[in-house]
Scaffold this motif. Structure first.
Motif, PDB file in Angstrom:
ATOM      1  N   PHE A 325     -49.673 -23.378  28.528  1.00  0.00           N
ATOM      2  CA  PHE A 325     -51.039 -23.126  28.977  1.00  0.00           C
ATOM      3  C   PHE A 325     -51.503 -24.259  29.880  1.00  0.00           C
ATOM      4  N   SER A 326     -52.475 -23.940  30.720  1.00  0.00           N
ATOM      5  CA  SER A 326     -53.082 -24.921  31.611  1.00  0.00           C
ATOM      6  C   SER A 326     -54.561 -25.055  31.255  1.00  0.00           C
ATOM      7  N   VAL A 327     -55.113 -26.256  31.540  1.00  0.00           N
ATOM      8  CA  VAL A 327     -56.491 -26.552  31.138  1.00  0.00           C
ATOM      9  C   VAL A 327     -57.234 -27.247  32.271  1.00  0.00           C
ATOM     10  N   ALA A 352     -54.972 -27.153  38.182  1.00  0.00           N
ATOM     11  CA  ALA A 352     -53.841 -27.331  37.269  1.00  0.00           C
ATOM     12  C   ALA A 352     -52.791 -26.255  37.495  1.00  0.00           C
ATOM     13  N   LYS A 353     -53.235 -25.026  37.709  1.00  0.00           N
ATOM     14  CA  LYS A 353     -52.307 -23.928  37.994  1.00  0.00           C
ATOM     15  C   LYS A 353     -51.548 -24.195  39.302  1.00  0.00           C
ATOM     16  N   ALA A 354     -52.285 -24.632  40.325  1.00  0.00           N
ATOM     17  CA  ALA A 354     -51.668 -24.864  41.636  1.00  0.00           C
ATOM     18  C   ALA A 354     -50.702 -26.046  41.599  1.00  0.00           C
ATOM     19  N   SER A 355     -50.892 -26.944  40.650  1.00  0.00           N
ATOM     20  CA  SER A 355     -50.034 -28.130  40.554  1.00  0.00           C
ATOM     21  C   SER A 355     -48.760 -27.881  39.750  1.00  0.00           C
ATOM     22  N   GLY A 356     -48.567 -26.662  39.304  1.00  0.00           N
ATOM     23  CA  GLY A 356     -47.334 -26.347  38.601  1.00  0.00           C
ATOM     24  C   GLY A 356     -47.507 -25.821  37.180  1.00  0.00           C
ATOM     25  N   ARG A 357     -48.732 -25.660  36.721  1.00  0.00           N
ATOM     26  CA  ARG A 357     -49.032 -25.121  35.373  1.00  0.00           C
ATOM     27  C   ARG A 357     -48.607 -26.087  34.270  1.00  0.00           C
TER      28      ARG A 357
END
Length: 363
Positions: A325-327, A352-357
């Motif tokens: 999960f990402s936060v 956070a998602k764009a940085s690789g999750r």
């Protein structure tokens, strides 16, 4: 009985006992009314025992309603003692006052237990009224039976028949006739409170995950933010999203996806601190409000939880399926609405998602 019967299908514990109690009370009153026209085994012994069992079943139903698994075995033993006493003072050594005394003593004890049970058994999150109504009614009938026990036990009233038309007797007959309806009003109020609790839970708790619903989460969030202004303490918000959840649904099916959601919510909730607020915002997105906590502290908390999930054994995961999960995290700025705080935390989540999750990022 008709009202309780209409609530039978709701599956609320205790309702069956309360319906049976009313049915038995009706039989007892009919048996009492046949005095002088039927056997004393029916009109004296059976009638008194049935009325005692009706009250005992009311108490038993309250035990079940409150989630108690034990039975009031002492009360059942008392009911047997009442049966023996009534039979003895009817056929062996006829004594009207003794019969009244033993039955009133038994009823008073059951009412006392019922009053204490309802007073102490109220869940802390429920309104007091219905529980206290039943407790007060039981206490009043307990006082009435104690008085009756004393009056007849010490021979203050000389009487030979239940239907004798004296002022004290009429008063006590009224007491006995009103008892079951008054108790039934109380238990119907309890049932409706339980139904209201279910509706509140449906409105405030997500059925699949057990987390707060979005509506309830936002409502509590507004309260926390208002409180933080008064106390001048920080409040942080984390928005959490399960990574690649669509791929889980597409590759393993929605049933597995539901298992992942349920497991994830339980895992997060069990690792949060007392006072943290956890809710489902929609789909695979969840929120955590951390009162009296800075953004940096919240990042550290969620990072620890993320590490624990990554280190979990495959047997502890749904179907052995690993997921991450990402936060996104941010801290409330002075006197801003919850929507603005959520927008910034959501922006951090997208980063956070764009940085690789599989990471926690602050705004």
């Amino acid at each position: 009985m008709a009202v309780l019967g209409s609530l039978w299908r709701a599956g609320i514990p205790g309702v069956g006992y309360w319906i049976a109690a009313n049915a038995i009370a009706i039989m007892a009153l009919l048996a009492f009314a046949l005095q002088g026209h039927a056997s004393r085994w029916l009109t004296f012994v059976a009638a008194n025992e049935l009325l005692a069992m009706a009250l005992l079943l009311m108490l038993e139903g309250c035990y079940r309603f409150l989630g108690r698994r034990t039975r009031p075995w002492g009360a059942y033993a008392g009911a047997v003692a009442v049966l023996i006493g009534i039979a003895y003072w009817t056929f062996v050594s006829p004594n009207f006052n003794a019969r009244v005394t033993v039955t009133s003593a038994f009823h008073a004890s059951l009412y006392a237990v019922l009053a204490v049970t309802m007073r102490r058994g109220r869940p802390s999150n429920r309104p007091r009224y219905s529980y206290y109504f039943l407790a007060v009614v039981a206490a009043l009938f307990c006082a009435g039976h104690i008085t009756r026990c004393i009056v007849y036990g010490f021979g203050m009233v000389v009487q030979s028949s239940l239907m004798q038309a004296t002022a004290p007797n009429i008063a006590y007959l009224v007491l006995g006739i009103l008892a079951q309806p008054a108790l039934s009003i109380g238990v119907v109020m309890l049932v409706h409170d339980r139904l209201a609790e279910r509706l509140e839970r449906l409105a405030n708790v997500d059925e699949l995950t057990g987390a707060l619903s979005r509506h309830a989460f936002l409502a509590i969030g507004d309260v926390l933010l208002n409180a933080s202004v008064r106390t001048r303490s920080p409040v942080a918000l984390a928005i959490i999203d399960i990574d690649s959840f669509k791929a889980i649904n597409d590759g393993h099916g929605h049933a597995v996806g539901d298992q992942v959601l349920s497991h994830f919510a339980a895992f997060i909730a069990s690792n949060l601190r007392v006072g943290d607020v956890f809710g489902r915002l929609g789909g695979e997105e969840f929120g955590v409000l951390c009162p009296a906590t800075t953004a940096a502290e919240t990042v550290a908390l969620l990072e620890r939880i993320r590490g624990r999930l990554a280190a979990a054994a495959q047997t502890e995961l749904p179907r052995g399926l690993r997921y991450t999960f990402s936060v996104g995290v941010d801290q409330r700025r002075w006197d801003e609405p919850l929507a603005e705080l959520m927008a910034r935390a959501d922006g951090a989540l997208h980063a956070a998602k764009a940085s690789g999750r599989d990471r926690v990022m602050a705004a």
